[in-house]
Design an enzyme around this catalytic site. Sequence first.
Site, PDB file in Angstrom:
ATOM      1  N   SER A  28       0.825  -1.210   0.000  1.00  0.00           N
ATOM      2  CA  SER A  28       0.000   0.000   0.000  1.00  0.00           C
ATOM      3  C   SER A  28       0.859   1.259   0.000  1.00  0.00           C
ATOM      4  O   SER A  28       1.734   1.432   0.853  1.00  0.00           O
ATOM      5  CB  SER A  28      -0.902   0.017   1.231  1.00  0.00           C
ATOM      6  N   HIS A  59      -3.509   0.353  -4.616  1.00  0.00           N
ATOM      7  CA  HIS A  59      -3.003  -0.780  -5.386  1.00  0.00           C
ATOM      8  C   HIS A  59      -3.479  -0.644  -6.823  1.00  0.00           C
ATOM      9  O   HIS A  59      -4.682  -0.663  -7.100  1.00  0.00           O
ATOM     10  CB  HIS A  59      -3.489  -2.100  -4.769  1.00  0.00           C
ATOM     11  N   HIS A  81      -5.553  -9.358  -0.769  1.00  0.00           N
ATOM     12  CA  HIS A  81      -5.584  -9.622   0.662  1.00  0.00           C
ATOM     13  C   HIS A  81      -6.716 -10.588   0.984  1.00  0.00           C
ATOM     14  O   HIS A  81      -7.790 -10.529   0.365  1.00  0.00           O
ATOM     15  CB  HIS A  81      -5.800  -8.326   1.451  1.00  0.00           C
ATOM     16  N   TYR A  83      -8.624 -10.449   3.456  1.00  0.00           N
ATOM     17  CA  TYR A  83      -9.792  -9.741   3.988  1.00  0.00           C
ATOM     18  C   TYR A  83     -10.726  -9.212   2.890  1.00  0.00           C
ATOM     19  O   TYR A  83     -11.855  -8.805   3.168  1.00  0.00           O
ATOM     20  CB  TYR A  83      -9.378  -8.607   4.922  1.00  0.00           C
ATOM     21  N   GLU A  84     -10.266  -9.219   1.643  1.00  0.00           N
ATOM     22  CA  GLU A  84     -11.135  -8.793   0.543  1.00  0.00           C
ATOM     23  C   GLU A  84     -12.155  -9.871   0.167  1.00  0.00           C
ATOM     24  O   GLU A  84     -13.067  -9.620  -0.621  1.00  0.00           O
ATOM     25  CB  GLU A  84     -10.302  -8.437  -0.682  1.00  0.00           C
ATOM     26  N   ALA A 111       3.403  -2.414   3.819  1.00  0.00           N
ATOM     27  CA  ALA A 111       3.256  -1.429   4.875  1.00  0.00           C
ATOM     28  C   ALA A 111       2.958  -2.181   6.170  1.00  0.00           C
ATOM     29  O   ALA A 111       2.294  -3.224   6.148  1.00  0.00           O
ATOM     30  CB  ALA A 111       2.121  -0.467   4.541  1.00  0.00           C
ATOM     31  N   MET A 209      -1.162  -6.964   7.280  1.00  0.00           N
ATOM     32  CA  MET A 209      -2.257  -7.785   6.753  1.00  0.00           C
ATOM     33  C   MET A 209      -1.910  -8.451   5.424  1.00  0.00           C
ATOM     34  O   MET A 209      -2.805  -8.751   4.632  1.00  0.00           O
ATOM     35  CB  MET A 209      -3.511  -6.919   6.596  1.00  0.00           C
ATOM     36  N   SER A 210      -0.632  -8.673   5.164  1.00  0.00           N
ATOM     37  CA  SER A 210      -0.235  -9.254   3.876  1.00  0.00           C
ATOM     38  C   SER A 210       1.058 -10.036   4.045  1.00  0.00           C
ATOM     39  O   SER A 210       1.408 -10.451   5.148  1.00  0.00           O
ATOM     40  CB  SER A 210      -0.045  -8.132   2.840  1.00  0.00           C
ATOM     41  N   ASN A 233       3.118   3.473  10.729  1.00  0.00           N
ATOM     42  CA  ASN A 233       2.524   3.937  11.982  1.00  0.00           C
ATOM     43  C   ASN A 233       3.051   3.084  13.127  1.00  0.00           C
ATOM     44  O   ASN A 233       3.639   2.018  12.903  1.00  0.00           O
ATOM     45  CB  ASN A 233       0.990   3.821  11.926  1.00  0.00           C
ATOM     46  N   HIS A 244      -6.368   3.776   7.032  1.00  0.00           N
ATOM     47  CA  HIS A 244      -5.704   3.370   5.794  1.00  0.00           C
ATOM     48  C   HIS A 244      -5.114   4.584   5.076  1.00  0.00           C
ATOM     49  O   HIS A 244      -4.071   4.486   4.425  1.00  0.00           O
ATOM     50  CB  HIS A 244      -6.691   2.645   4.871  1.00  0.00           C
TER      51      HIS A 244
END
Length: 274
Positions: A28, A59, A81, A83-84, A111, A209-210, A233, A244
């Site tokens: 990201s 993306h 991902h 989560y998609e 990220a 998350m990846s 962060n 995000h």
Amino acid sequence: MSVYHTAAQVITARAGSRPPRLGMVLGSGLSSIAEAIDKPVVVPYAELDGFPDAGVTGHAGQLVLGELRGLSVACLQGRWHAYEGHALADLAIPLRALKVAGCETLLITCAAGSLREQMPPGSLMMLTDHINWPGVSPLIGPNDDDMGPRFTDLSKAYDPSLYGPMREAATEAGLTLHEGVYLWCLGPSFETPAEIRVFASLGADAVGMSTVPETLVARHCGMTVAAVAVMTNYAAGMQSGLSHEQTLTAGAKASPQLTQLITGFIGRIAGEAL
């Protein structure tokens, strides 16, 4: 013929006389790395059988073929991902296509949230190991024997032979390169402060998350893997508020330093047999 073989045929045809040797996955806010590729050939994911749409902001959703520091590369400008809602097994298709097209090494960027006070937003961290917190994998289900063995050895998930070139590239560019363990969460919710405290106690240095699903697929089919995370962060409980948009902004700000690191790293391995 498998879906990934069909996609690989398109990649090979578009690459012409220089089949890709190194695959890259951009996280990201980090897509600008693709702008450094010479003689780029852009292939939208829609033209590649089995490649899902990249549905997350930041993306681009395209494959960029070309050369970087003299090495033929295939850059996934946009990732997928869990989560998609994608079936995890489908996340293996693009990486297997890259393998069949000629890639022997995979370079992953992502990220992440930092769990270390001394690794503030904007920092770069080379992954030396990971924790698969959800405990799921794109390799669940019938094994594809053409790609790799039923059981994959992950004792060197991120190949130690690639640490040296990455460290040298950081030194040459005057960059501080942290090293540590990445913990994968499914998302899409950010983690809670309590979860972050647990993750730190387990030895995690960053959370995201990846990356882990891609590493599992790459190692299964015999690709060596290097990965770098940009800290966008501090993790939950270490700062107030997460979004995000913050990830995209911080990723874009750190992208020039990451590009320096990546191009230096590729320059060091370009002359080697990958």
